[in-house]
Design a protein around this motif. Structure first.
Motif, mmCIF file in Angstrom:
data_model
loop_
_atom_site.group_PDB
_atom_site.id
_atom_site.type_symbol
_atom_site.label_atom_id
_atom_site.label_comp_id
_atom_site.label_asym_id
_atom_site.label_seq_id
_atom_site.Cartn_x
_atom_site.Cartn_y
_atom_site.Cartn_z
ATOM 1 N N TYR A 182 14.581 2.489 0.687
ATOM 2 C CA TYR A 182 14.195 1.310 -0.083
ATOM 3 C C TYR A 182 12.886 0.721 0.450
ATOM 4 O O TYR A 182 11.984 0.402 -0.313
ATOM 5 N N ARG A 183 12.767 0.604 1.776
ATOM 6 C CA ARG A 183 11.537 0.054 2.373
ATOM 7 C C ARG A 183 10.347 0.959 2.084
ATOM 8 O O ARG A 183 9.250 0.487 1.786
ATOM 9 N N VAL A 184 10.561 2.276 2.160
ATOM 10 C CA VAL A 184 9.481 3.223 1.864
ATOM 11 C C VAL A 184 9.042 3.080 0.408
ATOM 12 O O VAL A 184 7.850 3.041 0.098
ATOM 13 N N GLN A 185 9.997 2.993 -0.497
ATOM 14 C CA GLN A 185 9.662 2.867 -1.915
ATOM 15 C C GLN A 185 8.950 1.558 -2.219
ATOM 16 O O GLN A 185 8.009 1.534 -3.029
ATOM 17 N N LEU A 186 9.353 0.469 -1.577
ATOM 18 C CA LEU A 186 8.636 -0.799 -1.755
ATOM 19 C C LEU A 186 7.188 -0.656 -1.305
ATOM 20 O O LEU A 186 6.261 -1.159 -1.957
ATOM 21 N N SER A 187 6.974 0.034 -0.214
ATOM 22 C CA SER A 187 5.623 0.265 0.284
ATOM 23 C C SER A 187 4.814 1.090 -0.712
ATOM 24 O O SER A 187 3.640 0.812 -0.966
ATOM 25 N N GLN A 188 5.448 2.096 -1.302
ATOM 26 C CA GLN A 188 4.758 2.938 -2.277
ATOM 27 C C GLN A 188 4.415 2.158 -3.542
ATOM 28 O O GLN A 188 3.338 2.330 -4.115
ATOM 29 N N VAL A 189 5.307 1.294 -3.982
ATOM 30 C CA VAL A 189 5.033 0.455 -5.161
ATOM 31 C C VAL A 189 3.854 -0.472 -4.869
ATOM 32 O O VAL A 189 2.957 -0.640 -5.704
ATOM 33 N N ALA A 190 3.824 -1.047 -3.685
ATOM 34 C CA ALA A 190 2.715 -1.934 -3.313
ATOM 35 C C ALA A 190 1.399 -1.166 -3.307
ATOM 36 O O ALA A 190 0.365 -1.659 -3.787
ATOM 37 N N TRP A 215 -3.794 0.416 -6.144
ATOM 38 C CA TRP A 215 -4.602 1.419 -6.843
ATOM 39 C C TRP A 215 -4.885 0.978 -8.280
ATOM 40 O O TRP A 215 -5.991 1.153 -8.784
ATOM 41 N N ILE A 216 -3.878 0.410 -8.942
ATOM 42 C CA ILE A 216 -4.064 -0.070 -10.315
ATOM 43 C C ILE A 216 -5.103 -1.190 -10.345
ATOM 44 O O ILE A 216 -6.005 -1.191 -11.191
#
Length: 114
Positions: free
Chosen positions: A17-25, A30-31
């Motif tokens: 979950y923490r890794v995925q939150l980091s990836q979303v951020a 990038w956007i």
């Protein structure tokens, strides 16, 4: 002391979950960077010179005949054109019986459905 239940699987899921939150951020950054690039490019793009819309004429029997409405810089417009305002272009397409160019699609730009 912490009364929350835990297990190796739960710890793995929390880590994921923490890794995925980091990836979303990161994706959001990038956007934002891409949007900023597009805005900068658009601000440097030269504005179109000439009229926004034109009425293209064809010569039929020696007389000019209104043929189609085009976006001002459309290369499909004939050499014989008349500049149009946005309202005139919309009226020509909707009530004037003049077709919109199928290449530059001024009807889409004007919000007109044929």
């Amino acid at each position: 002391m912490n009364d929350e239940p835990t297990s190796p699987e739960l710890e793995k899921l929390r880590f994921l979950y923490r890794v995925q939150l980091s990836q979303v951020a990161q994706t959001e950054r990038w956007i934002e960077a891409e949007v900023a690039k597009l805005r900068e490019r658009a601000s440097r793009r030269p504005r179109r010179e000439g009229p926004e819309y034109v009425l293209s004429y064809l010569r039929a029997g020696g007389h000019p005949t209104a043929d189609s409405v085009h976006v001002g810089d459309c290369r499909m417009a004939s050499h014989h054109t008349k500049p149009l305002t946005r309202d005139q272009a919309r009226q020509a397409i909707t009530t004037g019986g003049i077709r919109a160019c199928e290449i530059c699609r001024p009807d889409s730009d004007l919000g007109v459905l044929e």
